[in-house]
Enzyme design. Structure first.
Site, PDB file in Angstrom:
ATOM      1  N   LYS A  22       0.835  -1.207   0.000  1.00 32.23           N
ATOM      2  CA  LYS A  22       0.000   0.000   0.000  1.00 32.23           C
ATOM      3  C   LYS A  22       0.868   1.255   0.000  1.00 32.23           C
ATOM      4  O   LYS A  22       0.726   2.141   0.846  1.00 32.23           O
ATOM      5  CB  LYS A  22      -0.984  -0.009   1.177  1.00 32.23           C
ATOM      6  CG  LYS A  22      -1.992  -1.145   1.106  1.00 32.23           C
ATOM      7  CD  LYS A  22      -2.986  -1.077   2.253  1.00 32.23           C
ATOM      8  CE  LYS A  22      -4.040  -2.172   2.125  1.00 32.23           C
ATOM      9  NZ  LYS A  22      -3.466  -3.528   2.345  1.00 32.23           N
TER      10      LYS A  22
ATOM     11  N   ILE B 113       5.816  10.214  -0.777  1.00 31.80           N
ATOM     12  CA  ILE B 113       6.176  11.150  -1.834  1.00 31.80           C
ATOM     13  C   ILE B 113       6.800  10.372  -2.995  1.00 31.80           C
ATOM     14  O   ILE B 113       7.266   9.241  -2.818  1.00 31.80           O
ATOM     15  CB  ILE B 113       7.133  12.241  -1.320  1.00 31.80           C
ATOM     16  CG1 ILE B 113       8.472  11.625  -0.885  1.00 31.80           C
ATOM     17  CG2 ILE B 113       6.483  13.019  -0.179  1.00 31.80           C
ATOM     18  CD1 ILE B 113       9.544  12.671  -0.584  1.00 31.80           C
TER      19      ILE B 113
ATOM     20  N   GLY C  65     -16.621 -11.190   5.152  1.00 32.19           N
ATOM     21  CA  GLY C  65     -18.015 -11.302   4.747  1.00 32.19           C
ATOM     22  C   GLY C  65     -18.295 -11.279   3.261  1.00 32.19           C
ATOM     23  O   GLY C  65     -19.438 -11.491   2.847  1.00 32.19           O
ATOM     24  N   GLY C  66     -17.298 -11.018   2.446  1.00 27.82           N
ATOM     25  CA  GLY C  66     -17.514 -11.009   1.008  1.00 27.82           C
ATOM     26  C   GLY C  66     -17.790 -12.395   0.460  1.00 27.82           C
ATOM     27  O   GLY C  66     -17.226 -13.377   0.942  1.00 27.82           O
TER      28      GLY C  66
ATOM     29  N   LYS D  68     -18.629 -15.850  -5.251  1.00 29.01           N
ATOM     30  CA  LYS D  68     -19.323 -15.894  -6.542  1.00 29.01           C
ATOM     31  C   LYS D  68     -19.860 -14.516  -6.924  1.00 29.01           C
ATOM     32  O   LYS D  68     -19.766 -14.103  -8.095  1.00 29.01           O
ATOM     33  CB  LYS D  68     -20.461 -16.909  -6.480  1.00 29.01           C
ATOM     34  CG  LYS D  68     -21.019 -17.293  -7.844  1.00 29.01           C
ATOM     35  CD  LYS D  68     -21.929 -18.501  -7.750  1.00 29.01           C
ATOM     36  CE  LYS D  68     -22.430 -18.927  -9.126  1.00 29.01           C
ATOM     37  NZ  LYS D  68     -23.287 -20.123  -9.062  1.00 29.01           N
TER      38      LYS D  68
ATOM     39  N   GLY E  62      -7.604 -14.574   2.733  1.00 24.24           N
ATOM     40  CA  GLY E  62      -6.518 -14.803   3.669  1.00 24.24           C
ATOM     41  C   GLY E  62      -6.884 -15.717   4.815  1.00 24.24           C
ATOM     42  O   GLY E  62      -6.752 -16.934   4.736  1.00 24.24           O
ATOM     43  N   ARG E  63      -7.392 -15.139   5.896  1.00 24.30           N
ATOM     44  CA  ARG E  63      -7.596 -15.874   7.140  1.00 24.30           C
ATOM     45  C   ARG E  63      -8.498 -17.092   6.994  1.00 24.30           C
ATOM     46  O   ARG E  63      -8.277 -18.109   7.665  1.00 24.30           O
ATOM     47  CB  ARG E  63      -8.166 -14.931   8.207  1.00 24.30           C
ATOM     48  CG  ARG E  63      -7.158 -13.918   8.724  1.00 24.30           C
ATOM     49  CD  ARG E  63      -7.826 -12.844   9.554  1.00 24.30           C
ATOM     50  NE  ARG E  63      -8.650 -11.967   8.736  1.00 24.30           N
ATOM     51  CZ  ARG E  63      -9.499 -11.054   9.230  1.00 24.30           C
ATOM     52  NH1 ARG E  63      -9.656 -10.955  10.536  1.00 24.30           N
ATOM     53  NH2 ARG E  63     -10.181 -10.287   8.406  1.00 24.30           N
TER      54      ARG E  63
END
Length: 214
Positions: free
Chosen positions: A64, A68, A178-179, A182, A194-195
């Site tokens: 991420k 600068i 929660g995503g 599909k 991940g988890r």
């Protein structure tokens, strides 16, 4: 970036040996790993080459990047020198800072992923209101890869409409956050999990269960 089974593993463990053990179980179904600061700080950037040499993975570094231009340039150079195939950078820092990442990635023949909006609830406060403009900036800059949230498919859909069908979107937040895999893949090219996989008692079965849902 073509991703096997449309799944990228977010390998946010804190130990290189644990990381290798998890990858050993998952390699047949995976070919792309995302590592962030937890593993990079714990195991050093050398973990990138270790994962590539042992499993042949493509490695996206989720750093991420948000500084600068001169500092972004150095971060990207060091990351690509260690063997990474892609890097995620924040868009809120503006086109000059993003441009520094883009230029280095092109020099190395690697990928840059522009982060438009994050998947956690707190992203709604500051990032969400500017995510569309970040995506538009990316399009104007000729960026082809984006990160957008699986936890808010309405926003994922909006970002897809901005960046167009030819852009490549990777989407975090499937599983613990929660995503739904599909639903997410209606708008994203690949999901980041991940988890739900690496914390599972049986990571291979957890991954196979996600693949079956696609």
């Amino acid at each position: 970036m073509k991703v096997k089974n449309n799944i990228i593993l977010a390998l946010d463990v804190m130990n290189g040996i644990e990381a290798l053990d998890i990858c050993e179980k998952l390699t047949p179904q995976l070919d792309t790993i995302k590592i962030g600061y937890p593993l990079a700080l714990a195991g050093g950037l050398e973990i990138i080459q270790t994962l590539k040499e042992n499993f042949g993975y493509k490695i996206i570094c989720d750093f991420k990047v948000a500084d600068i231009p001169a500092t972004n340039e150095k971060i990207c150079q060091e990351t690509f020198n260690k063997g990474a195939d892609g890097i995620i950078c924040h868009g809120f820092v503006g086109s000059d800072s993003v441009g520094a990442c883009k230029e280095v990635s092109e020099d190395y023949g690697c990928e840059i992923f522009l982060l438009t909006e994050m998947s956690h609830p707190g992203a709604k406060k500051f990032l969400q209101s500017n995510a569309d403009e970040i995506a538009k900036m990316g399009v104007d800059m000729g960026i082809k890869n984006y990160v957008a949230p699986a936890t808010r498919t309405n926003r994922l859909k909006d970002i897809r409409e901005i960046v167009g069908d030819d852009a490549y979107i990777i989407s975090p937040g499937v599983g613990k956050q929660g995503g739904e895999i599909k639903e997410t893949l209606k708008y994203a090219n690949s999901v980041i999990i991940g988890r739900s996989i690496y914390q599972s008692d049986d990571p291979r079965k957890a991954l196979e269960d996600f693949i079956k849902k696609i």
